[in-house]
Motif scaffolding. Structure first.
Motif, PDB file in Angstrom:
ATOM      1  N   GLN A  37       9.666  23.595 -65.186  1.00 36.94           N
ATOM      2  CA  GLN A  37      10.301  23.808 -66.481  1.00 36.94           C
ATOM      3  C   GLN A  37      11.811  23.910 -66.302  1.00 36.94           C
ATOM      4  N   LEU A  38      12.526  23.720 -67.411  1.00 38.08           N
ATOM      5  CA  LEU A  38      13.973  23.839 -67.438  1.00 38.08           C
ATOM      6  C   LEU A  38      14.364  24.838 -68.520  1.00 38.08           C
ATOM      7  N   VAL A  39      15.447  25.561 -68.283  1.00 36.44           N
ATOM      8  CA  VAL A  39      15.942  26.558 -69.237  1.00 36.44           C
ATOM      9  C   VAL A  39      17.418  26.293 -69.480  1.00 36.44           C
ATOM     10  N   VAL A  40      17.826  26.342 -70.748  1.00 35.02           N
ATOM     11  CA  VAL A  40      19.226  26.146 -71.116  1.00 35.02           C
ATOM     12  C   VAL A  40      19.679  27.355 -71.918  1.00 35.02           C
ATOM     13  N   GLY A  41      20.834  27.903 -71.536  1.00 31.33           N
ATOM     14  CA  GLY A  41      21.409  29.013 -72.287  1.00 31.33           C
ATOM     15  C   GLY A  41      21.940  28.539 -73.626  1.00 31.33           C
ATOM     16  N   LEU A  42      21.667  29.310 -74.663  1.00 34.97           N
ATOM     17  CA  LEU A  42      22.134  28.999 -76.015  1.00 34.97           C
ATOM     18  C   LEU A  42      23.214  30.011 -76.400  1.00 34.97           C
ATOM     19  N   PRO A  43      24.477  29.569 -76.421  1.00 39.15           N
ATOM     20  CA  PRO A  43      25.557  30.497 -76.771  1.00 39.15           C
ATOM     21  C   PRO A  43      25.530  30.864 -78.249  1.00 39.15           C
ATOM     22  N   MET A  44      25.853  32.126 -78.511  1.00 41.16           N
ATOM     23  CA  MET A  44      25.922  32.620 -79.890  1.00 41.16           C
ATOM     24  C   MET A  44      27.020  33.661 -79.995  1.00 41.16           C
ATOM     25  N   VAL A  94      11.437  22.213 -71.820  1.00 36.31           N
ATOM     26  CA  VAL A  94      12.776  22.795 -71.846  1.00 36.31           C
ATOM     27  C   VAL A  94      12.767  23.967 -72.818  1.00 36.31           C
ATOM     28  N   TRP A  95      13.369  25.064 -72.395  1.00 34.96           N
ATOM     29  CA  TRP A  95      13.444  26.283 -73.191  1.00 34.96           C
ATOM     30  C   TRP A  95      14.901  26.616 -73.474  1.00 34.96           C
ATOM     31  N   LEU A  96      15.167  27.126 -74.659  1.00 32.09           N
ATOM     32  CA  LEU A  96      16.481  27.654 -75.019  1.00 32.09           C
ATOM     33  C   LEU A  96      16.415  29.174 -75.013  1.00 32.09           C
ATOM     34  N   VAL A  97      17.411  29.797 -74.401  1.00 30.84           N
ATOM     35  CA  VAL A  97      17.450  31.251 -74.284  1.00 30.84           C
ATOM     36  C   VAL A  97      18.812  31.758 -74.740  1.00 30.84           C
ATOM     37  N   ASP A  98      18.812  32.808 -75.527  1.00 35.31           N
ATOM     38  CA  ASP A  98      20.043  33.459 -75.968  1.00 35.31           C
ATOM     39  C   ASP A  98      20.855  33.861 -74.732  1.00 35.31           C
ATOM     40  N   GLU A  99      22.077  33.358 -74.643  1.00 31.85           N
ATOM     41  CA  GLU A  99      22.879  33.658 -73.462  1.00 31.85           C
ATOM     42  C   GLU A  99      24.018  34.632 -73.735  1.00 31.85           C
ATOM     43  N   ARG A 100      23.941  35.352 -74.855  1.00 29.57           N
ATOM     44  CA  ARG A 100      24.979  36.352 -75.118  1.00 29.57           C
ATOM     45  C   ARG A 100      25.076  37.323 -73.945  1.00 29.57           C
ATOM     46  N   TYR A 101      26.279  37.608 -73.541  1.00 32.08           N
ATOM     47  CA  TYR A 101      26.612  38.575 -72.492  1.00 32.08           C
ATOM     48  C   TYR A 101      26.325  38.093 -71.072  1.00 32.08           C
TER      49      TYR A 101
END
Length: 142
Positions: free
Chosen positions: A57-64, A92-99
């Protein structure tokens, strides 16, 4: 969730940080920084990492923004995630990358790296923080 390796990406317009981790162990490690703005070069480097690590799997940070509202980089990260899925045919997964950048800076300071010395590793350590977040909360599938 299947066992195996996962690659995580901290997408940026100039650099892409990459981290790797084992799904079963849930322990991420910084892996690489792809430092080019040329799309073909970026995806060639990613293809090489995918070939080497064989991720499940792949993971991509989602900036917010801090309040959870998306901004310009959010749309670019979503586009990058969709391109990864299309090119490599992997989940592919998107993950909240705040902080995650703050966490990365803190981890590097603990390792004795400050200021300019952090720059070469910052993006890949941010990707490591993104992967840690994904291990705890898988996020949204693309």
């Amino acid at each position: 969730m299947p066992d195996g390796c996962v690659l995580a990406f901290d997408f940026g317009e100039r650099r892409i940080g990459v981290a790797v981790g084992d799904i079963l162990l849930g322990i991420p490690h910084p892996l690489a920084t792809i430092d080019t703005v040329v799309t073909d070069e970026r995806f060639a480097a990613i293809g090489k990492l995918i070939s080497e690590w064989q991720p499940a799997q792949l993971v991509v940070g989602l900036p917010m923004h801090q309040d959870g509202v998306e901004h310009e980089m959010s749309a670019l990260s979503r586009r990058f995630a969709n391109r990864l899925k299309g090119r490599f045919n992997l989940p592919v997964w998107l993950v909240d990358e705040r902080y995650t950048s703050v966490i990365a800076e803190s981890l590097l300071e603990e390792a004795g790296l400050r200021g300019r010395k952090q720059k070469p590793a910052l993006d890949q350590v941010a990707a490591q923080a993104i992967l840690t977040t994904w291990f705890d909360h898988p996020g949204t599938a693309v």
